[in-house]
Motif scaffolding. Structure first.
Motif, PDB file in Angstrom:
ATOM      1  N   ALA A 135    -111.807 -28.713 -69.535  1.00  0.00           N
ATOM      2  CA  ALA A 135    -111.078 -29.559 -68.588  1.00  0.00           C
ATOM      3  C   ALA A 135    -109.709 -29.938 -69.165  1.00  0.00           C
ATOM      4  O   ALA A 135    -108.693 -29.876 -68.474  1.00  0.00           O
ATOM      5  N   ALA A 136    -109.695 -30.325 -70.427  1.00  0.00           N
ATOM      6  CA  ALA A 136    -108.423 -30.654 -71.080  1.00  0.00           C
ATOM      7  C   ALA A 136    -107.540 -29.416 -71.179  1.00  0.00           C
ATOM      8  O   ALA A 136    -106.324 -29.487 -70.952  1.00  0.00           O
ATOM      9  N   GLN A 137    -108.133 -28.280 -71.503  1.00  0.00           N
ATOM     10  CA  GLN A 137    -107.387 -27.022 -71.604  1.00  0.00           C
ATOM     11  C   GLN A 137    -106.730 -26.684 -70.259  1.00  0.00           C
ATOM     12  O   GLN A 137    -105.562 -26.294 -70.219  1.00  0.00           O
ATOM     13  N   ARG A 138    -107.461 -26.849 -69.162  1.00  0.00           N
ATOM     14  CA  ARG A 138    -106.898 -26.570 -67.831  1.00  0.00           C
ATOM     15  C   ARG A 138    -105.720 -27.499 -67.545  1.00  0.00           C
ATOM     16  O   ARG A 138    -104.703 -27.070 -66.995  1.00  0.00           O
ATOM     17  N   ARG A 139    -105.849 -28.768 -67.917  1.00  0.00           N
ATOM     18  CA  ARG A 139    -104.763 -29.723 -67.662  1.00  0.00           C
ATOM     19  C   ARG A 139    -103.532 -29.407 -68.509  1.00  0.00           C
ATOM     20  O   ARG A 139    -102.401 -29.493 -68.034  1.00  0.00           O
ATOM     21  N   VAL A 140    -103.737 -29.040 -69.774  1.00  0.00           N
ATOM     22  CA  VAL A 140    -102.606 -28.665 -70.636  1.00  0.00           C
ATOM     23  C   VAL A 140    -101.935 -27.416 -70.077  1.00  0.00           C
ATOM     24  O   VAL A 140    -100.703 -27.346 -69.984  1.00  0.00           O
ATOM     25  N   HIS A 141    -102.718 -26.432 -69.684  1.00  0.00           N
ATOM     26  CA  HIS A 141    -102.174 -25.195 -69.110  1.00  0.00           C
ATOM     27  C   HIS A 141    -101.327 -25.509 -67.873  1.00  0.00           C
ATOM     28  O   HIS A 141    -100.216 -25.000 -67.724  1.00  0.00           O
ATOM     29  N   ALA A 142    -101.828 -26.381 -67.002  1.00  0.00           N
ATOM     30  CA  ALA A 142    -101.087 -26.752 -65.797  1.00  0.00           C
ATOM     31  C   ALA A 142     -99.788 -27.483 -66.140  1.00  0.00           C
ATOM     32  O   ALA A 142     -98.753 -27.261 -65.494  1.00  0.00           O
ATOM     33  N   LEU A 143     -99.833 -28.342 -67.159  1.00  0.00           N
ATOM     34  CA  LEU A 143     -98.617 -29.054 -67.575  1.00  0.00           C
ATOM     35  C   LEU A 143     -97.564 -28.089 -68.116  1.00  0.00           C
ATOM     36  O   LEU A 143     -96.374 -28.213 -67.811  1.00  0.00           O
ATOM     37  N   VAL A 144     -97.992 -27.125 -68.915  1.00  0.00           N
ATOM     38  CA  VAL A 144     -97.046 -26.139 -69.462  1.00  0.00           C
ATOM     39  C   VAL A 144     -96.478 -25.278 -68.335  1.00  0.00           C
ATOM     40  O   VAL A 144     -95.270 -25.070 -68.238  1.00  0.00           O
ATOM     41  N   ALA A 145     -97.364 -24.798 -67.462  1.00  0.00           N
ATOM     42  CA  ALA A 145     -96.927 -23.930 -66.370  1.00  0.00           C
ATOM     43  C   ALA A 145     -95.998 -24.660 -65.403  1.00  0.00           C
ATOM     44  O   ALA A 145     -95.082 -24.058 -64.842  1.00  0.00           O
ATOM     45  N   GLY A 146     -96.194 -25.956 -65.226  1.00  0.00           N
ATOM     46  CA  GLY A 146     -95.368 -26.722 -64.300  1.00  0.00           C
ATOM     47  C   GLY A 146     -94.198 -27.440 -64.937  1.00  0.00           C
ATOM     48  O   GLY A 146     -93.480 -28.184 -64.256  1.00  0.00           O
ATOM     49  N   ALA A 147     -93.990 -27.229 -66.220  1.00  0.00           N
ATOM     50  CA  ALA A 147     -92.907 -27.931 -66.923  1.00  0.00           C
ATOM     51  C   ALA A 147     -91.538 -27.487 -66.409  1.00  0.00           C
ATOM     52  O   ALA A 147     -91.338 -26.330 -66.035  1.00  0.00           O
ATOM     53  N   ALA A 148     -90.619 -28.425 -66.392  1.00  0.00           N
ATOM     54  CA  ALA A 148     -89.243 -28.118 -65.993  1.00  0.00           C
ATOM     55  C   ALA A 148     -88.623 -27.157 -67.004  1.00  0.00           C
ATOM     56  O   ALA A 148     -88.892 -27.245 -68.203  1.00  0.00           O
ATOM     57  N   ASP A 149     -87.808 -26.261 -66.508  1.00  0.00           N
ATOM     58  CA  ASP A 149     -87.122 -25.323 -67.394  1.00  0.00           C
ATOM     59  C   ASP A 149     -85.905 -26.018 -68.013  1.00  0.00           C
ATOM     60  O   ASP A 149     -84.880 -26.202 -67.364  1.00  0.00           O
ATOM     61  N   VAL A 150     -86.066 -26.454 -69.246  1.00  0.00           N
ATOM     62  CA  VAL A 150     -84.968 -27.097 -69.972  1.00  0.00           C
ATOM     63  C   VAL A 150     -84.488 -26.187 -71.104  1.00  0.00           C
ATOM     64  O   VAL A 150     -83.925 -26.655 -72.095  1.00  0.00           O
ATOM     65  N   SER A 151     -84.704 -24.900 -70.926  1.00  0.00           N
ATOM     66  CA  SER A 151     -84.360 -23.934 -71.973  1.00  0.00           C
ATOM     67  C   SER A 151     -82.886 -23.974 -72.342  1.00  0.00           C
ATOM     68  O   SER A 151     -82.535 -23.939 -73.521  1.00  0.00           O
ATOM     69  N   GLU A 152     -82.019 -24.049 -71.345  1.00  0.00           N
ATOM     70  CA  GLU A 152     -80.585 -24.080 -71.643  1.00  0.00           C
ATOM     71  C   GLU A 152     -80.239 -25.323 -72.448  1.00  0.00           C
ATOM     72  O   GLU A 152     -79.486 -25.260 -73.418  1.00  0.00           O
ATOM     73  N   TRP A 153     -80.797 -26.465 -72.068  1.00  0.00           N
ATOM     74  CA  TRP A 153     -80.566 -27.696 -72.817  1.00  0.00           C
ATOM     75  C   TRP A 153     -81.064 -27.546 -74.247  1.00  0.00           C
ATOM     76  O   TRP A 153     -80.382 -27.934 -75.194  1.00  0.00           O
ATOM     77  N   ALA A 154     -82.272 -27.025 -74.415  1.00  0.00           N
ATOM     78  CA  ALA A 154     -82.864 -26.886 -75.747  1.00  0.00           C
ATOM     79  C   ALA A 154     -82.003 -26.003 -76.638  1.00  0.00           C
ATOM     80  O   ALA A 154     -81.744 -26.330 -77.799  1.00  0.00           O
ATOM     81  N   VAL A 155     -81.554 -24.886 -76.105  1.00  0.00           N
ATOM     82  CA  VAL A 155     -80.712 -23.968 -76.873  1.00  0.00           C
ATOM     83  C   VAL A 155     -79.381 -24.630 -77.221  1.00  0.00           C
ATOM     84  O   VAL A 155     -78.914 -24.560 -78.364  1.00  0.00           O
ATOM     85  N   ASP A 156     -78.772 -25.307 -76.252  1.00  0.00           N
ATOM     86  CA  ASP A 156     -77.488 -25.970 -76.509  1.00  0.00           C
ATOM     87  C   ASP A 156     -77.624 -27.089 -77.543  1.00  0.00           C
ATOM     88  O   ASP A 156     -76.753 -27.249 -78.405  1.00  0.00           O
ATOM     89  N   LEU A 157     -78.711 -27.859 -77.494  1.00  0.00           N
ATOM     90  CA  LEU A 157     -78.919 -28.907 -78.496  1.00  0.00           C
ATOM     91  C   LEU A 157     -78.992 -28.314 -79.897  1.00  0.00           C
ATOM     92  O   LEU A 157     -78.368 -28.807 -80.836  1.00  0.00           O
ATOM     93  N   GLY A 158     -79.799 -27.258 -80.038  1.00  0.00           N
ATOM     94  CA  GLY A 158     -79.925 -26.605 -81.338  1.00  0.00           C
ATOM     95  C   GLY A 158     -78.614 -26.006 -81.807  1.00  0.00           C
ATOM     96  O   GLY A 158     -78.238 -26.140 -82.981  1.00  0.00           O
ATOM     97  N   ALA A 159     -77.898 -25.358 -80.903  1.00  0.00           N
ATOM     98  CA  ALA A 159     -76.624 -24.738 -81.271  1.00  0.00           C
ATOM     99  C   ALA A 159     -75.590 -25.785 -81.680  1.00  0.00           C
ATOM    100  O   ALA A 159     -74.741 -25.527 -82.529  1.00  0.00           O
ATOM    101  N   ASP A 160     -75.686 -26.964 -81.080  1.00  0.00           N
ATOM    102  CA  ASP A 160     -74.757 -28.042 -81.423  1.00  0.00           C
ATOM    103  C   ASP A 160     -75.217 -28.856 -82.636  1.00  0.00           C
ATOM    104  O   ASP A 160     -74.545 -29.790 -83.058  1.00  0.00           O
ATOM    105  N   GLY A 161     -76.392 -28.515 -83.180  1.00  0.00           N
ATOM    106  CA  GLY A 161     -76.892 -29.206 -84.362  1.00  0.00           C
ATOM    107  C   GLY A 161     -77.471 -30.582 -84.073  1.00  0.00           C
ATOM    108  O   GLY A 161     -77.573 -31.414 -84.967  1.00  0.00           O
ATOM    109  N   LEU A 162     -77.847 -30.815 -82.812  1.00  0.00           N
ATOM    110  CA  LEU A 162     -78.411 -32.115 -82.445  1.00  0.00           C
ATOM    111  C   LEU A 162     -79.929 -32.064 -82.502  1.00  0.00           C
ATOM    112  O   LEU A 162     -80.532 -31.017 -82.288  1.00  0.00           O
ATOM    113  N   GLU A 163     -80.535 -33.221 -82.777  1.00  0.00           N
ATOM    114  CA  GLU A 163     -81.990 -33.317 -82.843  1.00  0.00           C
ATOM    115  C   GLU A 163     -82.489 -34.223 -81.737  1.00  0.00           C
ATOM    116  O   GLU A 163     -82.021 -35.351 -81.598  1.00  0.00           O
TER     117      GLU A 163
END
Length: 142
Positions: free
Chosen positions: A68-96
């Motif tokens: 049950a927990a596994q299904r909920r985690v899977h759904a949270l990951v699958a439904g997560a907002a795509d913040v990939s561009e933000w994540a890459v830009d933060l890392g490239a800018d050296g921000l944590e």
């Protein structure tokens, strides 16, 4: 003529595309395998951290709670907002990224959320002042 036929923005865009692809369709079984040995964060509070396997699989035949927990985690990951561009830009800018978050809205509905990332060497006092300043500016505008 540039040294290479691409820009830094091209590299960031490709990194963001690949980052998003990694979370686009998580394999359900892999979610469970990754959970099993990792600590359930709330168990750290009582000084006896335990992993998902020990918290939810009370015996070898009892997998219902874990699944049950596994299904909920899977759904949270699958439904997560795509913040990939933000994540890459933060890392490239050296921000944590930090735990500093401002949420705007009523208790029953968040209409905006601001997550903060800072330069690694920035003092906590300055971080707090920036977050509080942004929060106050939002409150004044509303």
């Amino acid at each position: 003529m540039p040294d290479q036929p691409y820009t830094d923005d091209d590299l960031r865009a490709e990194a963001a595309r690949q980052h998003a692809a990694l979370t686009e369709d998580p394999e359900y079984m892999c979610v469970g395998e990754q959970m099993a040995d990792h600590i359930v964060e709330s168990t750290r509070e009582d000084g006896a951290p335990r992993n998902w396997d020990s918290v939810l699989r009370l015996n070898a035949d009892d997998y219902e709670q874990f699944e049950a927990a596994q299904r909920r985690v899977h759904a949270l990951v699958a439904g997560a907002a795509d913040v990939s561009e933000w994540a890459v830009d933060l890392g490239a800018d050296g921000l944590e990224p930090t735990g500093y978050v401002l949420s705007v809205g009523a208790a029953e509905r968040t209409i905006a959320r601001i997550h903060f990332a800072f330069e690694p060497g920035m003092h906590d006092d300055m971080r707090t002042a920036l977050v509080e300043g942004v929060g106050q500016a939002i409150a004044d505008a509303l």
